[in-house]
Design a protein around this motif. Structure first.
Motif, PDB file in Angstrom:
ATOM      1  N   UNK A 149       0.839  -1.207   0.000  1.00  0.00           N
ATOM      2  CA  UNK A 149       0.000   0.000   0.000  1.00  0.00           C
ATOM      3  C   UNK A 149       0.868   1.249   0.000  1.00  0.00           C
ATOM      4  N   UNK A 150       1.935   1.228   0.792  1.00  0.00           N
ATOM      5  CA  UNK A 150       2.818   2.392   0.852  1.00  0.00           C
ATOM      6  C   UNK A 150       3.554   2.608  -0.468  1.00  0.00           C
ATOM      7  N   UNK A 151       3.891   1.526  -1.136  1.00  0.00           N
ATOM      8  CA  UNK A 151       4.548   1.671  -2.445  1.00  0.00           C
ATOM      9  C   UNK A 151       3.659   2.418  -3.434  1.00  0.00           C
ATOM     10  N   UNK A 152       2.346   2.211  -3.349  1.00  0.00           N
ATOM     11  CA  UNK A 152       1.407   2.858  -4.266  1.00  0.00           C
ATOM     12  C   UNK A 152       1.066   4.282  -3.820  1.00  0.00           C
ATOM     13  N   UNK A 153       1.323   4.592  -2.567  1.00  0.00           N
ATOM     14  CA  UNK A 153       1.033   5.931  -2.053  1.00  0.00           C
ATOM     15  C   UNK A 153       2.089   6.917  -2.570  1.00  0.00           C
ATOM     16  N   UNK A 154       1.696   8.070  -3.121  1.00  0.00           N
ATOM     17  CA  UNK A 154       2.667   9.021  -3.699  1.00  0.00           C
ATOM     18  C   UNK A 154       3.737   9.464  -2.688  1.00  0.00           C
ATOM     19  N   UNK A 155       3.314   9.766  -1.471  1.00  0.00           N
ATOM     20  CA  UNK A 155       4.275  10.249  -0.473  1.00  0.00           C
ATOM     21  C   UNK A 155       5.218   9.133  -0.032  1.00  0.00           C
ATOM     22  N   UNK A 156       4.647   8.012   0.466  1.00  0.00           N
ATOM     23  CA  UNK A 156       5.469   6.920   0.973  1.00  0.00           C
ATOM     24  C   UNK A 156       6.273   6.260  -0.137  1.00  0.00           C
ATOM     25  N   UNK A 157       5.661   6.116  -1.294  1.00  0.00           N
ATOM     26  CA  UNK A 157       6.364   5.484  -2.406  1.00  0.00           C
ATOM     27  C   UNK A 157       7.615   6.245  -2.790  1.00  0.00           C
ATOM     28  N   UNK A 158       7.493   7.578  -2.841  1.00  0.00           N
ATOM     29  CA  UNK A 158       8.656   8.402  -3.176  1.00  0.00           C
ATOM     30  C   UNK A 158       9.729   8.310  -2.093  1.00  0.00           C
ATOM     31  N   UNK A 159       9.298   8.271  -0.829  1.00  0.00           N
ATOM     32  CA  UNK A 159      10.265   8.204   0.276  1.00  0.00           C
ATOM     33  C   UNK A 159      10.982   6.862   0.295  1.00  0.00           C
ATOM     34  N   UNK A 160      10.248   5.784   0.015  1.00  0.00           N
ATOM     35  CA  UNK A 160      10.867   4.460  -0.011  1.00  0.00           C
ATOM     36  C   UNK A 160      11.898   4.360  -1.132  1.00  0.00           C
ATOM     37  N   UNK A 161      11.531   4.861  -2.310  1.00  0.00           N
ATOM     38  CA  UNK A 161      12.436   4.761  -3.459  1.00  0.00           C
ATOM     39  C   UNK A 161      13.645   5.685  -3.319  1.00  0.00           C
ATOM     40  N   UNK A 162      13.468   6.782  -2.588  1.00  0.00           N
ATOM     41  CA  UNK A 162      14.570   7.734  -2.429  1.00  0.00           C
ATOM     42  C   UNK A 162      15.390   7.468  -1.176  1.00  0.00           C
ATOM     43  N   UNK A 163      15.060   6.419  -0.453  1.00  0.00           N
ATOM     44  CA  UNK A 163      15.743   6.127   0.806  1.00  0.00           C
ATOM     45  C   UNK A 163      17.245   5.978   0.599  1.00  0.00           C
ATOM     46  N   UNK A 164      18.005   6.765   1.357  1.00  0.00           N
ATOM     47  CA  UNK A 164      19.467   6.719   1.236  1.00  0.00           C
ATOM     48  C   UNK A 164      20.129   7.165   2.533  1.00  0.00           C
ATOM     49  N   UNK A 165      19.684   6.626   3.644  1.00  0.00           N
ATOM     50  CA  UNK A 165      20.262   7.000   4.930  1.00  0.00           C
ATOM     51  C   UNK A 165      21.700   6.506   5.010  1.00  0.00           C
ATOM     52  N   UNK A 166      22.638   7.428   5.236  1.00  0.00           N
ATOM     53  CA  UNK A 166      24.043   7.047   5.304  1.00  0.00           C
ATOM     54  C   UNK A 166      24.858   8.109   6.044  1.00  0.00           C
ATOM     55  N   UNK A 167      25.958   7.670   6.620  1.00  0.00           N
ATOM     56  CA  UNK A 167      26.907   8.601   7.251  1.00  0.00           C
ATOM     57  C   UNK A 167      28.263   8.529   6.561  1.00  0.00           C
ATOM     58  N   UNK A 168      28.389   7.695   5.545  1.00  0.00           N
ATOM     59  CA  UNK A 168      29.703   7.409   4.963  1.00  0.00           C
ATOM     60  C   UNK A 168      30.287   8.590   4.211  1.00  0.00           C
ATOM     61  N   UNK A 169      29.446   9.494   3.740  1.00  0.00           N
ATOM     62  CA  UNK A 169      29.971  10.653   3.016  1.00  0.00           C
ATOM     63  C   UNK A 169      30.465  11.753   3.929  1.00  0.00           C
ATOM     64  N   UNK A 170      30.249  11.625   5.210  1.00  0.00           N
ATOM     65  CA  UNK A 170      30.628  12.681   6.155  1.00  0.00           C
ATOM     66  C   UNK A 170      32.092  12.517   6.562  1.00  0.00           C
ATOM     67  N   UNK A 171      32.868  13.587   6.383  1.00  0.00           N
ATOM     68  CA  UNK A 171      34.279  13.558   6.759  1.00  0.00           C
ATOM     69  C   UNK A 171      34.431  14.056   8.178  1.00  0.00           C
ATOM     70  N   UNK A 172      34.987  13.210   9.032  1.00  0.00           N
ATOM     71  CA  UNK A 172      35.133  13.546  10.448  1.00  0.00           C
ATOM     72  C   UNK A 172      36.577  13.920  10.765  1.00  0.00           C
ATOM     73  N   UNK A 173      36.777  14.809  11.730  1.00  0.00           N
ATOM     74  CA  UNK A 173      38.143  15.183  12.116  1.00  0.00           C
ATOM     75  C   UNK A 173      38.853  14.052  12.846  1.00  0.00           C
ATOM     76  N   UNK A 174      40.181  14.171  12.943  1.00  0.00           N
ATOM     77  CA  UNK A 174      40.957  13.152  13.650  1.00  0.00           C
ATOM     78  C   UNK A 174      40.553  13.066  15.114  1.00  0.00           C
ATOM     79  N   UNK A 175      40.012  14.159  15.647  1.00  0.00           N
ATOM     80  CA  UNK A 175      39.579  14.167  17.049  1.00  0.00           C
ATOM     81  C   UNK A 175      38.502  13.129  17.310  1.00  0.00           C
ATOM     82  N   UNK A 176      37.673  12.853  16.305  1.00  0.00           N
ATOM     83  CA  UNK A 176      36.598  11.871  16.480  1.00  0.00           C
ATOM     84  C   UNK A 176      37.174  10.485  16.738  1.00  0.00           C
ATOM     85  N   UNK A 177      38.149  10.086  15.911  1.00  0.00           N
ATOM     86  CA  UNK A 177      38.790   8.780  16.098  1.00  0.00           C
ATOM     87  C   UNK A 177      39.548   8.728  17.424  1.00  0.00           C
TER      88      UNK A 177
END
Length: 441
Positions: free
Chosen positions: A204-232
């Protein structure tokens, strides 16, 4: 009258739980005042030691968060999850469990939940399977953490009764017990629910315009974030703090200041080391001290401290007053059926939503009833019962993070996504813990 007063205690806990952690603390303050001035109960001492431990651990973890250490840990966790996506139902809970064991709190795992859901969805795996298990695992790890308030309270209370009982004695039972409980939960979760192509809510969510777009665009990630040496560096220093605590616990001579003298108690050592390493991280990473109080860990930790302040003081006042009258009848039941005390701990946890508060409230009761330290350590995982009612922050957040709609509260409220994983984890952990405690303690 004592039964009426006990119902009053439960009523105050329930009312406080409707307002969250802070509400539990201040509403318990109302209950305490009524106990003292209306019911004429002598007030006991507030739980100062446990509160200081929470403050010390939260302070160090908050400095770690401000230095970027939690983001660094999150990136490592995400790389692991995305490197083995088909094992997400195992690796997701394992990651949240490990983070809790390291940090002593389950409130640092919210950022990983969208990533677990994203990995599952992109690989055609029902997100409910890893996400619900990961939420449960984040709380299951509390009784396996050397710096959690629940474990340290057990240590301070039991080490005085059994000098040979150490931090490692407790962790030697709780870590393998909860880990095997986690594996049992994962085994159940692997095949739970229908596949996504047969799930009506997901379709049902796949057919819903709002949820369908959010599911297809899902890209939760932290890998592109550059952290300072202080973090490590902050993570390495925090790990060094944990290793230092374990080594000092293993070698009592390190905390014995004079030959033949008594070693410094481990609750004092943990407070000292957490404060010291918080300062070291601050100095090495050169972060602004003002940032420390802005993070999630600091805010949630302060709320937990206030909740435990009120809950433990109110509860201890009642039980110290009532125990002489209750002891004979309850002792016979508990001696004949020791496992019933685990049910009592579980029921209290359902009401007050805190493992530390449950342990602070129930451990003195168990000791007063004559239960052995081995049994009390074995059933320690039963202090996690608040998955039963799906109102805990990590469970609510997990439901909201699952854009597929598979992680949910059912039509009948109690048939929710966390119920069966929680039961599998806690029951297995208690059974395994009982066997280990008999052998090791």
């Amino acid at each position: 009258m004592l039964y009426i007063q006990f119902l009053f205690l439960l009523m105050m806990l329930y009312i406080g739980s409707r307002f969250g952690g802070m509400g539990l603390g201040v509403v318990s303050g109302i209950g305490l005042a009524i106990e003292v001035f209306v019911f004429k109960m002598p007030p006991t001492s507030p739980p100062i030691t446990v509160m200081l431990i929470i403050l010390a651990v939260v302070t160090c973890a908050s400095v770690l968060e401000a230095a970027g250490g939690l983001r660094y840990m999150l990136q490592i966790a995400e790389r692991l999850l995305r490197s083995r996506p088909k094992l997400i139902t195992l690796l997701g809970p394992l990651v949240t469990y490990t983070m809790t064991v390291m940090l002593g709190t389950g409130h640092a795992v919210y950022s990983i939940m969208p990533i677990i859901g994203d990995v599952a969805l992109k690989n055609g795996i029902r997100p409910e399977r890893p996400m619900a298990a990961a939420s449960v695992a984040s709380q299951l790890g509390i009784t396996a953490s050397p710096i959690s308030a629940a474990v340290v309270f057990y240590l301070t209370q039991l080490s005085g009764l059994a000098p040979d009982l150490t931090l490692l004695s407790i962790l030697g039972v709780t870590i393998p017990a909860t880990f095997i409980g986690l594996l049992a939960m994962v085994a159940y979760s692997m095949r739970r629910g229908v596949e996504l192509d047969k799930d009506p809510e997901y379709q049902r969510r796949l057919q819903d315009p709002h949820w369908g777009a959010e599911i297809k665009a899902s890209a939760a990630t932290t890998l592109g974030e550059k952290l300072p040496a202080a973090a490590r560096n902050s993570v390495l220093l925090f790990l060094l703090a944990l290793v230092s605590i374990v080594i000092i616990a293993m070698v009592p001579e390190i905390r014995t200041l004079q030959p033949g003298g008594k070693p410094i108690k481990m609750d004092v050592i943990i407070q000292m080391m957490m404060l010291a390493f918080g300062g070291i991280i601050l100095l090495v990473t050169r972060i602004k001290a003002a940032k420390v109080s802005d993070g999630v860990v600091f805010k949630q930790g302060m709320v937990a401290a206030i909740a435990i302040f009120g809950i433990a003081w109110m509860s201890d006042t009642y039980f110290q007053f009532a125990m002489p009258s209750f002891k004979a009848g309850i002792t016979e039941m508990v001696n004949n059926f020791p496992w019933t005390f685990a049910l009592a701990m579980f029921a209290v946890s359902v009401v007050i939503n805190s493992q530390a508060a449950t342990c602070i409230m129930m451990l003195p009761v168990g000791l007063a009833l004559g239960l052995s330290p081995a049994l009390l350590i074995a059933i320690m995982p039963s202090s996690y019962g608040y998955f039963f009612i799906p109102n805990y922050p990590s469970d609510i957040a997990t439901i909201n993070f699952d854009i597929s709609g598979t992680t949910k509260i059912g039509k009948f409220y109690f048939n929710h996504s966390f119920m069966m994983p929680g039961f599998f984890a806690v029951v297995t952990a208690c059974i395994v813990g009982y066997g280990l405690a008999i052998m090791l303690i």
